[in-house]
Design a protein around this motif. Structure first.
Motif, mmCIF file in Angstrom:
data_model
loop_
_atom_site.group_PDB
_atom_site.id
_atom_site.type_symbol
_atom_site.label_atom_id
_atom_site.label_comp_id
_atom_site.label_asym_id
_atom_site.label_seq_id
_atom_site.Cartn_x
_atom_site.Cartn_y
_atom_site.Cartn_z
ATOM 1 N N LEU A 1 0.829 -1.202 0.000
ATOM 2 C CA LEU A 1 0.000 0.000 0.000
ATOM 3 C C LEU A 1 0.870 1.262 0.000
ATOM 4 N N ILE A 2 1.871 1.295 0.868
ATOM 5 C CA ILE A 2 2.738 2.471 0.937
ATOM 6 C C ILE A 2 3.519 2.643 -0.356
ATOM 7 N N LEU A 3 3.979 1.545 -0.925
ATOM 8 C CA LEU A 3 4.692 1.640 -2.205
ATOM 9 C C LEU A 3 3.801 2.219 -3.296
ATOM 10 N N SER A 4 2.530 1.862 -3.283
ATOM 11 C CA SER A 4 1.619 2.405 -4.298
ATOM 12 C C SER A 4 1.485 3.912 -4.145
ATOM 13 N N LYS A 5 1.487 4.411 -2.903
ATOM 14 C CA LYS A 5 1.432 5.847 -2.671
ATOM 15 C C LYS A 5 2.730 6.525 -3.106
ATOM 16 N N ILE A 6 3.851 5.858 -2.819
ATOM 17 C CA ILE A 6 5.153 6.424 -3.160
ATOM 18 C C ILE A 6 5.343 6.480 -4.672
ATOM 19 N N LYS A 7 4.802 5.505 -5.387
ATOM 20 C CA LYS A 7 4.940 5.496 -6.842
ATOM 21 C C LYS A 7 4.297 6.717 -7.480
ATOM 22 N N GLU A 8 3.241 7.223 -6.852
ATOM 23 C CA GLU A 8 2.605 8.432 -7.355
ATOM 24 C C GLU A 8 3.566 9.616 -7.273
ATOM 25 N N ALA A 9 4.298 9.706 -6.160
ATOM 26 C CA ALA A 9 5.284 10.777 -6.022
ATOM 27 C C ALA A 9 6.469 10.562 -6.957
ATOM 28 N N ASP A 10 6.837 9.295 -7.120
ATOM 29 C CA ASP A 10 7.979 8.968 -7.967
ATOM 30 C C ASP A 10 7.726 9.372 -9.418
ATOM 31 N N LYS A 11 6.490 9.229 -9.870
ATOM 32 C CA LYS A 11 6.155 9.625 -11.236
ATOM 33 C C LYS A 11 6.375 11.114 -11.457
ATOM 34 N N ALA A 12 6.201 11.894 -10.403
ATOM 35 C CA ALA A 12 6.382 13.342 -10.497
ATOM 36 C C ALA A 12 7.852 13.748 -10.343
ATOM 37 N N GLY A 13 8.730 12.766 -10.095
ATOM 38 C CA GLY A 13 10.147 13.051 -9.952
ATOM 39 C C GLY A 13 10.518 13.727 -8.654
ATOM 40 N N ILE A 14 9.665 13.616 -7.642
ATOM 41 C CA ILE A 14 9.922 14.251 -6.345
ATOM 42 C C ILE A 14 10.525 13.222 -5.395
ATOM 43 N N PRO A 15 11.652 13.525 -4.751
ATOM 44 C CA PRO A 15 12.288 12.561 -3.840
ATOM 45 C C PRO A 15 11.356 12.147 -2.700
ATOM 46 N N VAL A 16 11.561 10.923 -2.234
ATOM 47 C CA VAL A 16 10.729 10.370 -1.169
ATOM 48 C C VAL A 16 11.613 9.825 -0.066
ATOM 49 N N MET A 17 11.168 10.001 1.168
ATOM 50 C CA MET A 17 11.800 9.399 2.332
ATOM 51 C C MET A 17 10.730 8.646 3.105
ATOM 52 N N LEU A 18 11.062 7.466 3.582
ATOM 53 C CA LEU A 18 10.131 6.620 4.334
ATOM 54 C C LEU A 18 10.812 6.155 5.606
ATOM 55 N N THR A 19 10.207 6.482 6.741
ATOM 56 C CA THR A 19 10.750 6.055 8.030
ATOM 57 C C THR A 19 9.701 5.255 8.778
ATOM 58 N N GLY A 20 10.165 4.462 9.750
ATOM 59 C CA GLY A 20 9.180 3.770 10.559
ATOM 60 C C GLY A 20 9.742 2.636 11.389
ATOM 61 N N ASP A 21 8.882 2.187 12.287
ATOM 62 C CA ASP A 21 9.078 0.919 12.984
ATOM 63 C C ASP A 21 8.270 -0.091 12.182
ATOM 64 N N PHE A 22 8.972 -0.944 11.448
ATOM 65 C CA PHE A 22 8.312 -1.874 10.541
ATOM 66 C C PHE A 22 8.052 -3.230 11.187
ATOM 67 N N ASN A 23 8.560 -3.428 12.396
ATOM 68 C CA ASN A 23 8.376 -4.688 13.115
ATOM 69 C C ASN A 23 8.842 -5.903 12.320
ATOM 70 N N VAL A 24 9.730 -5.685 11.377
ATOM 71 C CA VAL A 24 10.359 -6.781 10.631
ATOM 72 C C VAL A 24 11.828 -6.440 10.430
ATOM 73 N N ASP A 25 12.663 -7.477 10.436
ATOM 74 C CA ASP A 25 14.084 -7.227 10.262
ATOM 75 C C ASP A 25 14.467 -7.283 8.788
#
Length: 290
Positions: free
Chosen positions: A181-205
């Motif tokens: 889901l988050i990747l689908s949101k990020i792809k929208e920004a990526d199409k516009a050529g705008i840099p993206v940063m993603l942070t979080g506690d992902f509870n996975v190693d």
């Protein structure tokens, strides 16, 4: 030309050169950004001797000392978010509580230096098939959210997106689907050529499929892997126990492929042999790749 006039010209030239060098230095400073993720641990009365009241000043001091420019928190209850807001005077934040979309429940807030950045847009969506309102997605044990902001660097005009999240601690499917889901949101920004940063506690190693989904995508890279200089002598979850160590990283900072990562660190700061949180904050110094 007289000696005095030559001296005057020389002084003026030196002044211009000095101003030029200062300008270059200021520009170089704005081209770098210190990004971080920090699960601050919710205010749990059963955490003695690690109560929030004992830790909160240390949390603020850590953020200020390490010079975060923008960071995502996880597990912050409303009064904890307000405490950070009040004691970090150069910062503002965006975000809501996950339980009602207002002030109830844990935040995945984004704090940003308001002297450096403007927020152009921001919102929060739920990690679920229904992203618009509080609910639990897939096999998650709890409601989970992702807060995002579109920001602009005041000095350079550079725009970027910042996403901050906290994946479920139980649901295997929920973590995988949350990543998609988050990747689908990020792809929208990526199409516009705008840099993206993603942070979080992902509870996975770093070996989990939900992590690999993000790390192996064409949109993102893990700052741990990409950094020119890495300072990471431990994993990121400590359970408030300084007698144990791990190599598992469950808190991550991802950025767009075309951004440079100068430094990465897992900050294992202590105070009186205690930890500021049961997670270590993770920071990265990002450089714009113009």
């Amino acid at each position: 030309m007289t000696r005095n006039r030559f001296k005057t010209y020389l002084i003026a030239a030196c002044a211009l050169l000095g101003a030029f060098l200062l300008s270059l230095n200021a520009q170089a400073q704005h081209e770098q950004m210190t990004v971080a993720t920090f699960n601050i641990r919710y205010d749990n009365p059963g955490d003695a001797p690690n109560h929030w009241d004992h830790r909160k000043e240390v949390v603020v001091n850590l953020i200020q000392f390490h010079g975060f420019d923008i960071f995502g928190i996880q597990e912050g209850l409303h009064h904890q978010v307000q405490y950070l807001d009040e004691h970090l005077p150069t910062f503002d934040y965006v975000g809501v509580g996950r339980d009602n979309g207002q002030e109830k429940g844990e935040y995945s807030a984004i704090f940003y230096n308001k002297e450096k950045f403007n927020v152009l847009e921001s919102n929060t969506f739920w990690l679920s098939t229904d992203t618009t309102q509080p609910n639990k997605g897939w096999d998650a044990a709890l409601p989970r959210i992702c807060t995002w902001a579109k920001l602009e660097d005041k000095a350079s005009g550079q725009q970027f997106y910042f996403f901050n999240t906290h994946f479920d601690h139980v649901g295997t499917e929920a973590r995988q689907e949350s990543g998609k889901l988050i990747l689908s949101k990020i792809k929208e920004a990526d199409k516009a050529g705008i840099p993206v940063m993603l942070t979080g506690d992902f509870n996975v190693d770093q070996e989990n499929p939900a992590y690999l989904l993000l790390e192996n995508s064409s949109e993102l890279k893990d700052c741990y892997e990409a950094a020119d200089l890495r300072y990471a002598n431990n994993g990121t979850f400590n359970s408030f126990d300084n007698t144990k160590s791990t190599d598992r990283r469950i808190d991550h900072v991802f950025v767009s492929e075309f951004l440079n990562v100068k430094k990465y660190g897992i900050l294992t700061d202590t105070y009186h042999n205690l930890y500021p949180s049961d997670h270590f904050p993770v920071m990265a110094v990002i450089e714009w790749n113009y």
